[in-house]
Design a protein around this motif. Sequence first.
Motif, short mmCIF file in Angstrom:
data_model
loop_
_atom_site.label_atom_id
_atom_site.label_comp_id
_atom_site.label_asym_id
_atom_site.label_seq_id
_atom_site.Cartn_x
_atom_site.Cartn_y
_atom_site.Cartn_z
N ASP A 43 -1.06 -12.49 2.95
CA ASP A 43 -0.18 -13.07 3.98
C ASP A 43 0.80 -12.07 4.57
OD1 ASP A 43 -1.04 -15.92 3.63
OD2 ASP A 43 -0.37 -15.47 1.60
N GLN A 44 1.23 -11.11 3.75
CA GLN A 44 2.18 -10.11 4.21
C GLN A 44 1.71 -8.73 3.76
OE1 GLN A 44 6.29 -10.86 3.25
NE2 GLN A 44 6.17 -12.99 3.88
N LEU A 45 2.08 -7.72 4.53
CA LEU A 45 1.72 -6.34 4.22
C LEU A 45 2.99 -5.51 4.09
CD1 LEU A 45 -0.44 -4.07 4.00
CD2 LEU A 45 -0.28 -3.85 6.50
N VAL A 46 3.12 -4.86 2.96
CA VAL A 46 4.22 -3.92 2.70
C VAL A 46 3.56 -2.55 2.59
CG1 VAL A 46 5.97 -3.21 1.03
CG2 VAL A 46 5.60 -5.64 1.50
N ILE A 47 4.04 -1.60 3.35
CA ILE A 47 3.38 -0.30 3.35
C ILE A 47 4.40 0.82 3.47
CG2 ILE A 47 2.92 -0.26 5.83
CD1 ILE A 47 0.07 0.83 5.03
N GLU A 48 4.13 1.90 2.77
CA GLU A 48 5.04 3.04 2.87
C GLU A 48 4.81 3.73 4.21
OE1 GLU A 48 6.48 5.57 -0.53
OE2 GLU A 48 5.16 6.98 0.49
N TRP A 49 5.89 3.85 4.95
CA TRP A 49 5.87 4.44 6.28
C TRP A 49 6.24 5.92 6.16
CZ3 TRP A 49 3.74 3.00 10.55
CH2 TRP A 49 4.13 3.55 11.78
N LEU A 101 0.83 -1.20 0.00
CA LEU A 101 0.00 0.00 0.00
C LEU A 101 0.86 1.24 0.00
CD1 LEU A 101 -2.63 -0.97 2.73
CD2 LEU A 101 -2.92 -1.10 0.24
N ASP A 102 0.47 2.20 -0.82
CA ASP A 102 1.08 3.52 -0.83
C ASP A 102 -0.02 4.51 -0.48
OD1 ASP A 102 2.70 5.76 -1.20
OD2 ASP A 102 2.38 5.79 -3.36
N PRO A 103 -0.28 4.69 0.82
CA PRO A 103 -1.38 5.57 1.21
C PRO A 103 -1.01 7.04 1.01
CG PRO A 103 -0.26 4.77 3.15
CD PRO A 103 0.39 4.10 1.97
N SER A 104 -2.03 7.85 0.90
CA SER A 104 -1.83 9.28 0.71
C SER A 104 -2.76 10.03 1.64
CB SER A 104 -2.12 9.65 -0.75
OG SER A 104 -2.22 11.05 -0.88
N ALA A 105 -2.30 11.17 2.09
CA ALA A 105 -3.15 12.03 2.91
C ALA A 105 -4.23 12.69 2.06
CB ALA A 105 -2.29 13.10 3.59
N HIS A 147 -6.44 11.30 0.02
CA HIS A 147 -7.57 10.42 -0.30
C HIS A 147 -7.35 9.42 -1.41
CE1 HIS A 147 -9.85 12.90 2.43
NE2 HIS A 147 -9.52 13.97 1.74
N LYS A 148 -6.15 9.20 -1.86
CA LYS A 148 -5.89 8.20 -2.88
C LYS A 148 -4.84 7.24 -2.34
CE LYS A 148 -6.26 9.10 -7.70
NZ LYS A 148 -5.72 9.69 -8.91
N THR A 149 -5.11 5.94 -2.48
CA THR A 149 -4.16 4.94 -2.02
C THR A 149 -3.83 3.99 -3.17
OG1 THR A 149 -4.85 5.00 0.29
CG2 THR A 149 -3.81 2.97 -0.46
N GLY A 150 -2.54 3.91 -3.50
CA GLY A 150 -2.09 2.95 -4.48
C GLY A 150 -1.92 1.60 -3.82
N TRP A 151 -2.18 0.54 -4.58
CA TRP A 151 -2.03 -0.81 -4.05
C TRP A 151 -1.43 -1.71 -5.12
CZ3 TRP A 151 -4.45 -4.89 -6.47
CH2 TRP A 151 -5.49 -4.56 -7.35
N ALA A 152 -0.79 -2.78 -4.65
CA ALA A 152 -0.24 -3.79 -5.55
C ALA A 152 -0.21 -5.11 -4.80
CB ALA A 152 1.17 -3.42 -6.00
#
Length: 172
Positions: free
Chosen positions: A73-79, A6-10, A12-17
């Motif tokens: 199974d796993q979560l990768v997220i931009e911190w 997940l590449d969340p954004s402040a 209102h748009k979140t990219g996912w893969a």
Amino acid sequence: MKILALDPSAMHKTGWATVHLEWENGETLPLAKRGKLTREEWDWGFWEIDGWNFQCRCNDLKEHIIATVDEFDQLVIEWPMFYGSSKGQIAAEKGYTINLAGLAMYIAGWFQVHWKDVHLYTAPSWKGTVKKAITARRFYRLFGLSEMTVDHNAIDACMMLVHHCNHVGLTK
């Protein structure tokens, strides 16, 4: 094994893969053994996250994940990280930085992802300081796609997931 990035954004748009890795003799088959990354194993996109407050946006993101990705199974997220520039200070003052961290932990908690399966990457740790256009060119080249319109949030989520796969030895 399915990994969600997940590449969340402040804003209102979140990219996912996602990448779905097959098993061979009880072990994950490294992507490198299968040659070029293929679209069959990977999926990506973005979601418009709605809600009048932070809690509603967290819930909306969770609902999008359930509807599109289902289980993983796993979560990768931009911190998020603090930037000392005026833009970074404004983001921190508006609560964007802390909210992105809260969002990441909300998703990990809601889906009960074991702490060992949550992988946090700051933007500089996975892409350095390159511009979005360079990341996009790498994305198109890596997946053998002719340049087309893919949302930059989806590209970032996908390329962060590629970085993670390289980092943990699933590629090369």
